[in-house]
Design a protein around this motif. Sequence first.
Motif, PDB file in Angstrom:
ATOM      1  N   ASP A 101     -31.575 -47.361 -24.758  1.00  0.00           N
ATOM      2  CA  ASP A 101     -33.106 -47.175 -25.139  1.00  0.00           C
ATOM      3  C   ASP A 101     -33.166 -47.416 -26.528  1.00  0.00           C
ATOM      4  N   ALA A 102     -32.295 -47.304 -27.897  1.00  0.00           N
ATOM      5  CA  ALA A 102     -33.130 -47.423 -28.851  1.00  0.00           C
ATOM      6  C   ALA A 102     -32.969 -48.806 -29.427  1.00  0.00           C
ATOM      7  N   GLY A 103     -32.397 -49.372 -28.335  1.00  0.00           N
ATOM      8  CA  GLY A 103     -32.320 -50.974 -28.847  1.00  0.00           C
ATOM      9  C   GLY A 103     -30.673 -50.924 -29.167  1.00  0.00           C
ATOM     10  N   LEU A 104     -29.680 -49.986 -29.032  1.00  0.00           N
ATOM     11  CA  LEU A 104     -28.336 -50.729 -29.856  1.00  0.00           C
ATOM     12  C   LEU A 104     -27.411 -51.143 -28.649  1.00  0.00           C
ATOM     13  N   ILE A 105     -26.127 -51.528 -28.941  1.00  0.00           N
ATOM     14  CA  ILE A 105     -25.192 -51.288 -28.058  1.00  0.00           C
ATOM     15  C   ILE A 105     -24.572 -50.550 -28.502  1.00  0.00           C
ATOM     16  N   PHE A 106     -24.904 -50.092 -26.760  1.00  0.00           N
ATOM     17  CA  PHE A 106     -22.947 -48.654 -27.092  1.00  0.00           C
ATOM     18  C   PHE A 106     -21.999 -49.579 -26.892  1.00  0.00           C
ATOM     19  N   ILE A 107     -20.839 -49.090 -27.456  1.00  0.00           N
ATOM     20  CA  ILE A 107     -19.702 -49.946 -27.409  1.00  0.00           C
ATOM     21  C   ILE A 107     -19.077 -48.805 -26.095  1.00  0.00           C
ATOM     22  N   GLY A 108     -18.860 -49.647 -24.767  1.00  0.00           N
ATOM     23  CA  GLY A 108     -18.375 -48.551 -23.441  1.00  0.00           C
ATOM     24  C   GLY A 108     -19.378 -49.017 -23.085  1.00  0.00           C
ATOM     25  N   PRO A 109     -19.065 -48.165 -21.765  1.00  0.00           N
ATOM     26  CA  PRO A 109     -19.076 -49.388 -19.763  1.00  0.00           C
ATOM     27  C   PRO A 109     -21.128 -48.624 -19.728  1.00  0.00           C
ATOM     28  N   PRO A 110     -21.259 -49.188 -18.656  1.00  0.00           N
ATOM     29  CA  PRO A 110     -22.228 -48.392 -18.710  1.00  0.00           C
ATOM     30  C   PRO A 110     -22.967 -47.049 -18.270  1.00  0.00           C
ATOM     31  N   ALA A 111     -24.208 -46.586 -19.035  1.00  0.00           N
ATOM     32  CA  ALA A 111     -24.098 -45.090 -18.626  1.00  0.00           C
ATOM     33  C   ALA A 111     -24.007 -45.323 -16.444  1.00  0.00           C
ATOM     34  N   SER A 112     -24.394 -45.759 -16.117  1.00  0.00           N
ATOM     35  CA  SER A 112     -24.153 -46.048 -14.835  1.00  0.00           C
ATOM     36  C   SER A 112     -23.212 -45.411 -13.947  1.00  0.00           C
ATOM     37  N   ALA A 113     -22.329 -46.128 -14.816  1.00  0.00           N
ATOM     38  CA  ALA A 113     -20.065 -46.125 -14.570  1.00  0.00           C
ATOM     39  C   ALA A 113     -20.376 -44.563 -15.064  1.00  0.00           C
ATOM     40  N   ILE A 114     -20.673 -44.052 -16.025  1.00  0.00           N
ATOM     41  CA  ILE A 114     -20.469 -43.286 -16.492  1.00  0.00           C
ATOM     42  C   ILE A 114     -20.178 -41.344 -15.108  1.00  0.00           C
ATOM     43  N   VAL A 115     -21.613 -41.502 -15.264  1.00  0.00           N
ATOM     44  CA  VAL A 115     -22.556 -40.864 -13.572  1.00  0.00           C
ATOM     45  C   VAL A 115     -21.629 -41.070 -12.651  1.00  0.00           C
ATOM     46  N   ALA A 116     -21.710 -42.597 -12.141  1.00  0.00           N
ATOM     47  CA  ALA A 116     -20.828 -42.780 -11.012  1.00  0.00           C
ATOM     48  C   ALA A 116     -19.010 -41.648 -10.671  1.00  0.00           C
ATOM     49  N   MET A 117     -18.389 -41.748 -11.716  1.00  0.00           N
ATOM     50  CA  MET A 117     -17.411 -41.176 -12.138  1.00  0.00           C
ATOM     51  C   MET A 117     -17.971 -39.321 -12.703  1.00  0.00           C
ATOM     52  N   GLY A 118     -18.714 -39.343 -12.568  1.00  0.00           N
ATOM     53  CA  GLY A 118     -18.732 -37.524 -14.156  1.00  0.00           C
ATOM     54  C   GLY A 118     -18.477 -36.829 -12.077  1.00  0.00           C
ATOM     55  N   ASP A 119     -19.033 -36.930 -10.942  1.00  0.00           N
ATOM     56  CA  ASP A 119     -18.985 -36.348 -10.498  1.00  0.00           C
ATOM     57  C   ASP A 119     -18.021 -36.093  -9.951  1.00  0.00           C
ATOM     58  N   LYS A 120     -17.232 -35.616  -8.907  1.00  0.00           N
ATOM     59  CA  LYS A 120     -15.940 -35.440  -8.604  1.00  0.00           C
ATOM     60  C   LYS A 120     -15.932 -35.992  -7.275  1.00  0.00           C
ATOM     61  N   THR A 121     -16.886 -35.761  -5.864  1.00  0.00           N
ATOM     62  CA  THR A 121     -16.651 -35.485  -5.124  1.00  0.00           C
ATOM     63  C   THR A 121     -17.751 -36.650  -4.642  1.00  0.00           C
ATOM     64  N   SER A 122     -18.670 -37.569  -5.359  1.00  0.00           N
ATOM     65  CA  SER A 122     -19.175 -38.249  -4.879  1.00  0.00           C
ATOM     66  C   SER A 122     -18.305 -40.019  -5.743  1.00  0.00           C
ATOM     67  N   ALA A 123     -17.836 -39.342  -7.062  1.00  0.00           N
ATOM     68  CA  ALA A 123     -16.118 -40.389  -7.720  1.00  0.00           C
ATOM     69  C   ALA A 123     -15.650 -40.349  -5.582  1.00  0.00           C
ATOM     70  N   ARG A 124     -14.966 -39.862  -5.676  1.00  0.00           N
ATOM     71  CA  ARG A 124     -13.637 -39.704  -4.304  1.00  0.00           C
ATOM     72  C   ARG A 124     -14.351 -40.696  -3.008  1.00  0.00           C
ATOM     73  N   ARG A 125     -15.544 -39.642  -2.713  1.00  0.00           N
ATOM     74  CA  ARG A 125     -16.210 -40.942  -1.812  1.00  0.00           C
ATOM     75  C   ARG A 125     -16.248 -42.531  -2.320  1.00  0.00           C
ATOM     76  N   LEU A 126     -16.472 -42.890  -3.027  1.00  0.00           N
ATOM     77  CA  LEU A 126     -16.637 -44.101  -4.030  1.00  0.00           C
ATOM     78  C   LEU A 126     -15.443 -44.660  -4.485  1.00  0.00           C
ATOM     79  N   MET A 127     -14.383 -44.337  -3.903  1.00  0.00           N
ATOM     80  CA  MET A 127     -13.327 -44.602  -4.591  1.00  0.00           C
ATOM     81  C   MET A 127     -12.774 -45.146  -2.926  1.00  0.00           C
ATOM     82  N   ALA A 128     -13.288 -44.091  -2.081  1.00  0.00           N
ATOM     83  CA  ALA A 128     -12.126 -43.783  -0.432  1.00  0.00           C
ATOM     84  C   ALA A 128     -12.875 -45.532   0.468  1.00  0.00           C
TER      85      ALA A 128
END
Length: 506
Positions: A101-128
Amino acid sequence: MTRRPMRRVLVANRGEIALRIMRACRDEGLETVAVYSDADAQAPFVRAADQSVRIGPPAPAESYLRIDALIAAAQATGADAVHPGYGFLSERAAFAQAVTDAGLIFIGPPASAIVAMGDKTSARRLMAAAGVPIVPGSTKALTDPDEAAKVATKIGYPVLVKAAAGGGGKGMRIVRTPAELPGALTTASSEALKSFGDGSVYLEKYIELPRHVEIQILADQVRTIHVGERECSIQRRHQKLVEEAPSVAVSAELRERMGAAAVAAGVAVGYRGAGTCEFLLAASGEFYFLEMNTRIQVEHPVTEEVYGVDLVREQLRIASGLPMSIPEGPLVPRGWAIECRITSEDPANGLLPSAGVIQWLRAPAGPGIRWESGVESGSEGTLYYDSMLAKLIAHAPDRARAIAVMQRALQELMVVGVATNVPFHRKLLADPDFQRGDIDIQFLERRPDLMAASDDDAAIERIAIAAALLAEDQRISRRVSAPAGAANAGASASAWTQLARRDGLR
Ligand code: MV4
């Protein structure tokens, strides 16, 4: 890609990983900005940077965890990208988003990928859904004990109660009989609430005596690939101590199946950059997705050594919009790499972190050795940050030779002033079970003998200190060239050298 070029990288971390990232930046012609707390004002990583900015007092909450201070530092220094390293803010979606948001490059994944893997039950659903094998169990938080009992009966005991917001083992409870289940749900949930602010729990079948094997992935705008596995079973209380690549338990065929699963996991969340899928590898040979680490990891060097890739360089390339530099086609591991984490944890004091000045440090070197450290002789240890002083990495044509190279390096290594876990590493590397690769995640729990301080350690330490003092004394004598002092130093040197040789110290 109409992005302006990346020129200056702010490293939002400290210690060895900050140095590691700055070295990769130098290699790529990128300028570097260090941020530091008052505890790190004199640290090597601050001196290594082109510019540095003080961000606050030693406590992480007042320095390395301050998103506002980090973004202000990036803007004040003209940085156009931020590398989060590992730990601290590296897996906070809010940080990735604030940087972007500050116009800088984050050297890492998109925030959405961090969120998707952050909650373990939703990550399990996605992975399955993506066809990645998950441990049998629930894919939703369980609130009703009766429903939990039904799931447990279906998957079979023993089961494991886990925190949905968890990771790292907090809020986990093993349940071996139906009678224990209601109590375990209650305690796991309250522990999860305390630790994560979220009391949601779910169930998994408990896998007995697995190995912890993780797969490195890299993803650019076009390709998602895997860079093989790391065996990370040698751990104590969820802190890894030794990692290796490849794993004795992974054949080329299993590597391709686990690699394909990790790639599918990355694709499912729109991953970019370097990431790691953690798996449990059961004795049966079955493997199960546990979680994804959306950052560069401490143990990345063992992968770099056996695959000849520079993972941090690839992170920089991908973040700046370039394709990864790895040629298409299968990657083949070359030889074997082992990493020992050298920590200032005192075996004589229940392995509690020991603080103090590193009065003298002799880093190992020579063929097959890589030393990644954030400290030097004269560095002051603090209890504000984790206790890792350095990573020692050995690379050789096969596992037995990698162990031999590591043993040679552990003999050369000398740390005076703070107690370390070097004696543990020496004992582990000499252990027949370890040498056969006969390990699982409970290996160290079964082997208190490897963790305990022994009289041998104390004797070697005393001799090391004496040798260090003597070396210092000799340097002083040579400088002032006092004839009497020089003669004395010469005479005692030979006595000490003999004693040190006799104790295998050299
Ligand atoms: C498990 C398990 C056995 N069965 N899940 C620990 C931390 C978190 N990442 C997951 N963990 C585990 N999950 C099932 N179904 C055993 C562990 C575990 C572990 C995993 C990896 C590395 C070290 C570990 C130490 C203790 C337990």
